[in-house]
Motif scaffolding. Structure first.
Motif, PDB file in Angstrom:
ATOM      1  N   LYS A 199       0.850  -1.202   0.000  1.00  0.00           N
ATOM      2  CA  LYS A 199       0.000   0.000   0.000  1.00  0.00           C
ATOM      3  C   LYS A 199       0.887   1.255   0.000  1.00  0.00           C
ATOM      4  O   LYS A 199       0.661   2.196  -0.762  1.00  0.00           O
ATOM      5  N   ASN A 200       1.926   1.240   0.830  1.00  0.00           N
ATOM      6  CA  ASN A 200       2.817   2.399   0.904  1.00  0.00           C
ATOM      7  C   ASN A 200       3.659   2.559  -0.360  1.00  0.00           C
ATOM      8  O   ASN A 200       3.954   3.671  -0.785  1.00  0.00           O
ATOM      9  N   ALA A 201       4.043   1.442  -0.959  1.00  0.00           N
ATOM     10  CA  ALA A 201       4.803   1.521  -2.214  1.00  0.00           C
ATOM     11  C   ALA A 201       3.936   2.154  -3.297  1.00  0.00           C
ATOM     12  O   ALA A 201       4.414   2.942  -4.118  1.00  0.00           O
ATOM     13  N   ILE A 202       2.652   1.818  -3.283  1.00  0.00           N
ATOM     14  CA  ILE A 202       1.729   2.396  -4.272  1.00  0.00           C
ATOM     15  C   ILE A 202       1.560   3.897  -4.001  1.00  0.00           C
ATOM     16  O   ILE A 202       1.474   4.704  -4.927  1.00  0.00           O
ATOM     17  N   ARG A 203       1.577   4.267  -2.737  1.00  0.00           N
ATOM     18  CA  ARG A 203       1.494   5.696  -2.390  1.00  0.00           C
ATOM     19  C   ARG A 203       2.718   6.452  -2.939  1.00  0.00           C
ATOM     20  O   ARG A 203       2.599   7.529  -3.519  1.00  0.00           O
ATOM     21  N   ILE A 204       3.910   5.850  -2.752  1.00  0.00           N
ATOM     22  CA  ILE A 204       5.139   6.443  -3.296  1.00  0.00           C
ATOM     23  C   ILE A 204       5.039   6.556  -4.822  1.00  0.00           C
ATOM     24  O   ILE A 204       5.400   7.575  -5.415  1.00  0.00           O
ATOM     25  N   ALA A 205       4.512   5.511  -5.451  1.00  0.00           N
ATOM     26  CA  ALA A 205       4.363   5.513  -6.911  1.00  0.00           C
ATOM     27  C   ALA A 205       3.452   6.665  -7.333  1.00  0.00           C
ATOM     28  O   ALA A 205       3.748   7.399  -8.284  1.00  0.00           O
ATOM     29  N   LYS A 206       2.366   6.845  -6.597  1.00  0.00           N
ATOM     30  CA  LYS A 206       1.411   7.912  -6.914  1.00  0.00           C
ATOM     31  C   LYS A 206       2.093   9.286  -6.809  1.00  0.00           C
ATOM     32  O   LYS A 206       1.988  10.124  -7.706  1.00  0.00           O
ATOM     33  N   GLN A 207       2.831   9.481  -5.701  1.00  0.00           N
ATOM     34  CA  GLN A 207       3.523  10.767  -5.500  1.00  0.00           C
ATOM     35  C   GLN A 207       4.528  11.029  -6.620  1.00  0.00           C
ATOM     36  O   GLN A 207       4.682  12.151  -7.082  1.00  0.00           O
ATOM     37  N   THR A 208       5.198   9.971  -7.010  1.00  0.00           N
ATOM     38  CA  THR A 208       6.211  10.090  -8.052  1.00  0.00           C
ATOM     39  C   THR A 208       5.574  10.566  -9.361  1.00  0.00           C
ATOM     40  O   THR A 208       6.097  11.463 -10.032  1.00  0.00           O
ATOM     41  N   VAL A 209       4.417   9.985  -9.673  1.00  0.00           N
ATOM     42  CA  VAL A 209       3.705  10.392 -10.892  1.00  0.00           C
ATOM     43  C   VAL A 209       3.223  11.838 -10.756  1.00  0.00           C
ATOM     44  O   VAL A 209       3.393  12.657 -11.664  1.00  0.00           O
ATOM     45  N   GLU A 210       2.655  12.163  -9.612  1.00  0.00           N
ATOM     46  CA  GLU A 210       2.117  13.514  -9.394  1.00  0.00           C
ATOM     47  C   GLU A 210       3.194  14.589  -9.533  1.00  0.00           C
ATOM     48  O   GLU A 210       2.915  15.720  -9.902  1.00  0.00           O
ATOM     49  N   GLN A 211       4.435  14.218  -9.196  1.00  0.00           N
ATOM     50  CA  GLN A 211       5.514  15.202  -9.264  1.00  0.00           C
ATOM     51  C   GLN A 211       6.146  15.265 -10.651  1.00  0.00           C
ATOM     52  O   GLN A 211       7.213  15.857 -10.831  1.00  0.00           O
ATOM     53  N   GLY A 212       5.489  14.610 -11.598  1.00  0.00           N
ATOM     54  CA  GLY A 212       5.947  14.763 -12.983  1.00  0.00           C
ATOM     55  C   GLY A 212       7.113  13.881 -13.371  1.00  0.00           C
ATOM     56  O   GLY A 212       7.766  14.113 -14.398  1.00  0.00           O
TER      57      GLY A 212
END
Lengths: 328, 328
Positions: free
Chosen positions: B308-321
């Protein structure tokens, strides 16, 4: 103190020299029944001793006029600073006037002096620093913790031999289990150095149990973990950093809420015991293995307690017949 | 979920696959508002989803008939297992059907697939794993944490560039401070690799602050700490081992006396918070930097929370371009 083990202590080496060093040496003389010989500037050491206790003023001092800084080149120290506390202490050890040496000074200079003055032991042309770590079930020896930053595969095999003899004799572990620090458990894992070292260790007569990953070091799967001096040094220092941060986090958490104050107060002795288990200075110093003499390198930041413990390690090392038993 | 970020999750990779992976993916979909696409054997994943929640049965699945084991050779996986969850997921990312990929599977195979299918980014021919560590004051990025076990000095400069861009964009640190992991602070310290890398970093346009010792990594002196993938991997895993042993020691101490029971009970929430701060799974996964796509490598032992946390990191990474911002 007739017949007591005599240990030279570099009075001028370390961030907190000379006061903490002298204090630690005096405490060790009292608690561990050893005879300490402080090495360094006589007047300074004499007055520090007097400050510790009246009886301590009479402890032996070996005069050495020069002091070695942390940034001096090891080779230059040994060549040019013949009257430094490090070189004078090493000569006392070489001459048999003491049975061991403890220094918290410039570790590169201590190692260089050991290699040049004492010489490397036959069969072990690469001395290594052995760091001791507590595990839930005992103690492990990690080496090399910093003497050889660039290693060849056969150095690691030599470290394994030295570590095996040390743990067998000083810690009374029979058939010490040897692990190779690696980035994976599988035989195929590793960098150029560890892949080759793995093959050599397999062929050796040692009790080689294979690769050990970082997470397993502290679990006690092996008694001796071998690695190059760069990785070992980074790891040794990182373990200190972890201890510090773990205690910090714990304090932050306990201070975060008012309702933790009272139970926190009652747990103070438990938390102190916890801090003690994580504290590097409990082990005091790391032995330099593979030279013709017992040299214990203490942490540059050593306080009196760390020095006292390093002297205790030095005493145990002598009692277990080192370095003779290593010659086999 | 129109417009939600789509993330491919390797449903078959990891010690606790598929059940914990699927559970973590379902929780992430609920909590983090992302759309997850599970990749792996359809029937298995479908039934795991149904076990999580009735609504989860309808989550998208990308079928992949082959499963990759932990001991398989990365090159062979990419070459021969074209229908494995890793390769199928990587192709989804390459094709733009998802914006990021999370896998707890064979990390060597994930890296090889990323390099071959996505390709390395222009200017960064050596992708690196970036491990995130909490410090008392923020977060540091350590790289390489395992992608390149044998490094040349210029690789470390590339890692520094990648790390700088990552911390600037994803963690909003301006002028990230770059440290070189070394066995001493002084410029003259180091092995062959770090001595040379030090010179190159000095000459670069980066905010290079010099050498960082193991003990200082976790103190937050630098925002990015560069090292070779062997040392980085050993260190990353050792930090886990250390967390484990610290918690163990604390439990041992708290169980050692009867009088600690009651205050220990009242401190339970504090101790839980402490364990959480030390827990690797809070960060969930390490980003693979320098490839043309957002790949997050989760720990092989990941449970649902870690995924779940890895997916959160993935999401943040995408959001930051990412990865576009890294191309500059």
């Amino acid at each position: 103190l007739k017949g007591a083990i005599r240990i030279a202590v570099d009075g001028m080496g370390g961030d907190h020299a000379p006061s903490e060093i002298v204090k630690g040496a005096v405490e060790a003389a009292l608690q561990h029944g050893v005879e300490v010989v402080l090495v360094g500037r006589k007047e300074i050491l004499r007055s520090e001793l007097a400050r510790c206790a009246p009886w301590a003023s009479s402890l032996p001092i070996a005069d050495a006029s020069q002091v070695v800084g942390f940034h001096e080149s090891p080779a230059a120290v040994v060549r040019d600073k013949r009257d430094s506390s490090i070189v004078v202490a090493m000569n006392l050890l070489k001459g048999g006037e003491v049975s061991a040496l403890v220094s918290a000074g410039n570790s590169g200079a201590v190692m260089a002096a050991a290699l040049l003055i004492l010489g490397s032991m036959k069969g072990f042309d690469r001395p290594a620093l052995g760091a001791l770590f507590p595990t839930p079930s005992g103690t492990i020896l990690l080496l090399d913790a910093g003497a050889n930053v660039d290693c060849k595969p056969d150095f690691l095999v030599q470290f394994a031999h030295m570590g095996s003899i040390y743990m067998e004799n000083v810690f009374k572990v029979s058939h010490p289990r040897i692990g190779l620090l690696n980035n994976g458990e599988e035989e195929t894992k590793g960098n150029r150095l560890t892949k080759e070292a793995h093959k050599l260790l397999r062929k050796s007569q040692l009790n080689f149990i294979g690769n050990i990953e970082g997470k397993d070091i502290f679990r006690g799967l092996a008694d001796v973990v071998v690695t190059d001096g760069f990785t070992g040094n980074v790891l040794l220092k990182a373990s200190e950093g972890f201890s510090e941060i773990a205690l910090n986090f714990l304090k932050q958490v306990l201070n975060s809420k008012l309702e933790f104050k009272v139970p926190g107060f009652f747990l103070a002795p438990a938390l102190e015991a916890f801090a003690k288990r994580l504290d590097y200075s409990e082990y005091g110093g790391v032995p330099l293995l593979g030279v013709n003499g017992n040299v214990i390198i203490a942490h540059g930041r050593s306080d009196a307690k760390a020095i006292k413990n390093a002297i205790r390690i030095a005493k145990q090392t002598v009692e277990q017949g080192m370095p003779d038993v290593m010659r086999g």
